[in-house]
Design a protein around this motif. Structure first.
Motif, PDB file in Angstrom:
ATOM      1  N   ARG A  13      18.988   4.189   1.336  1.00  9.49           N
ATOM      2  CA  ARG A  13      18.528   4.187   2.726  1.00  9.49           C
ATOM      3  C   ARG A  13      19.748   4.155   3.652  1.00  9.49           C
ATOM      4  NH1 ARG A  13      13.362   2.410   3.802  1.00  9.49           N
ATOM      5  NH2 ARG A  13      11.990   2.765   2.046  1.00  9.49           N
ATOM      6  N   GLU A  14      19.485   4.524   4.912  1.00 10.51           N
ATOM      7  CA  GLU A  14      20.551   4.522   5.918  1.00 10.51           C
ATOM      8  C   GLU A  14      21.001   3.101   6.247  1.00 10.51           C
ATOM      9  OE1 GLU A  14      21.943   7.058   7.735  1.00 10.51           O
ATOM     10  OE2 GLU A  14      20.852   8.667   6.726  1.00 10.51           O
ATOM     11  N   GLU A  16      21.499   1.839   9.018  1.00 10.94           N
ATOM     12  CA  GLU A  16      20.790   1.324  10.191  1.00 10.94           C
ATOM     13  C   GLU A  16      19.683   0.345   9.803  1.00 10.94           C
ATOM     14  OE1 GLU A  16      19.670   4.656  12.601  1.00 10.94           O
ATOM     15  OE2 GLU A  16      18.586   3.391  14.037  1.00 10.94           O
ATOM     16  N   GLU A  17      19.148   0.482   8.594  1.00 16.53           N
ATOM     17  CA  GLU A  17      18.052  -0.393   8.166  1.00 16.53           C
ATOM     18  C   GLU A  17      18.548  -1.732   7.642  1.00 16.53           C
ATOM     19  OE1 GLU A  17      15.418   1.483   5.427  1.00 16.53           O
ATOM     20  OE2 GLU A  17      15.122   3.247   6.680  1.00 16.53           O
ATOM     21  N   VAL A  62      14.995  -3.667   7.995  1.00 15.51           N
ATOM     22  CA  VAL A  62      13.879  -2.763   8.271  1.00 15.51           C
ATOM     23  C   VAL A  62      13.538  -2.125   6.936  1.00 15.51           C
ATOM     24  CG1 VAL A  62      13.126  -0.749   9.518  1.00 15.51           C
ATOM     25  CG2 VAL A  62      14.754  -2.301  10.564  1.00 15.51           C
ATOM     26  N   GLY A  63      12.460  -2.552   6.331  1.00 18.61           N
ATOM     27  CA  GLY A  63      12.155  -2.075   4.990  1.00 18.61           C
ATOM     28  C   GLY A  63      11.507  -3.210   4.238  1.00 18.61           C
TER      29      GLY A  63
END
Lengths: 113, 211
Positions: A13-14, A16-17, A62-63
């Motif tokens: 994942r990026e 940002e998360e 975020v996730g």
């Protein structure tokens, strides 16, 4: 930007998360009352600042919102591995740079290595 | 039965109910593009949302008996019943999102609590906190491509997958229940922001908002 593998989501994942959460594998003293001020101060405030392999804690904010550990190289910033909480890293400073003792070197008497 | 205090958040008294987007429809409008539209946007408001937390094995048994669905054990998995109205989505190793038609969530919560008894679990009714936006049409994937940081290419995002990621600047659950439909589960407080972002981003596709 990092492209981070979350060991709980099972995919990359990026960055940002995610959020970094500082040094990993810091253990709270079993009996805080029995600690000296120095031991307690070291636990609370003092962190390693190595040049090379470093273990960090990150959270997939975020996730899945789980914490996990990451082994990173502080010079190249390369992510060497990520692993779940409670697991031990397979890559450490010792495994990357074998300690000097394992390399057979003969030192002449009286000369400092 | 656990001794947790529960209550039905839907009252019997006649209180006028507005969808989370009611304000947005008034202030930003609901464009109709007609036949030239390549994107349909529709809110599926007032559904029942439950968050289940606990061990996968215990919850799986309860959910299969009560709802007739398997608890998805694989990360990012999304399962739904034949009608597509009831779904369960993996959110984290010990957390799942259940979406059912509005009004079914409290009976479901009660039944699950009875079934789970004294097991270690938590059920939270979050129906009032989030809403579902549904995108369909040929441009839906293109719109997501320019909005989210996650790779929505079909090879990486097949039908039956759902991820929690960032939509524009808002935390959003993105799901793909069928080939041509995408669902965004957004916070109620971010609904207006996401709606206006969607209108702006979808203007080039001639967005059609169905109310």
């Amino acid at each position: 930007m990092f492209y981070i593998y979350c060991p709980y989501c099972g995919e990359h994942r990026e960055e940002e998360e995610f959020h970094p959460k500082g040094q990993a594998h810091i253990e709270r003293p079993k009996e805080p009352e029995a600690c000296s001020d120095e031991e307690w101060g070291n636990y609370l405030f003092f962190r390693d600042n190595p040049r090379g392999v470093h273990h960090e804690m990150w959270v997939h904010a975020v996730g899945c919102r789980k914490f996990f550990n990451m082994t990173r190289h502080t010079v190249s910033y390369e992510i060497l591995e990520t692993y779940k909480m409670g697991e031990q890293p397979s890559i450490t400073a010792d495994s990357q740079n074998p300690p000097r003792e394992t390399v057979p070197v003969s030192h002449p008497e009286g000369v400092r290595a | 039965m656990s001794n947790a205090a529960t209550f039905d958040t839907r009252t019997d008294t006649a209180i006028p109910v507005e969808s989370p987007l009611a304000y947005s429809y008034r202030h930003s409008g609901a464009p109709r593009a007609g036949d030239s539209s390549r994107l349909q946007l529709r809110e599926r408001a007032m559904l029942g949302h439950l968050i289940l937390r606990g061990g996968a094995i215990v919850l799986d048994e309860a959910v299969r008996d009560v709802l007739g669905l398997n608890l998805p054990g694989q990360p990012q998995a999304l399962v739904q019943d034949a009608s597509g109205e009831r779904s369960i989505q993996w959110l984290s190793p010990d957390e799942w999102l259940v979406i059912v038609p509005g009004g079914e969530e409290f009976p479901l919560e009660t039944k699950l609590r009875e079934h789970l008894g004294s097991a270690h679990f938590a059920i939270s009714d979050v129906s009032g906190g989030q809403t579902v936006l549904e995108l369909s049409g040929e441009a839906a994937q293109e719109l997501l491509m320019k909005t989210v940081i996650y790779d929505v290419h079909p090879s990486n995002f097949p039908v039956g997958k759902g991820v929690t990621t960032i939509f524009a600047k808002a935390t959003t659950i993105i799901r793909r229940p069928s080939e041509e439909r995408w669902e965004l589960v957004v916070r109620r407080s971010f609904a207006d922001y996401c709606y206006r972002w969607l209108l702006d981003a979808a203007a080039e596709y001639g967005v059609n908002v169905e109310q």
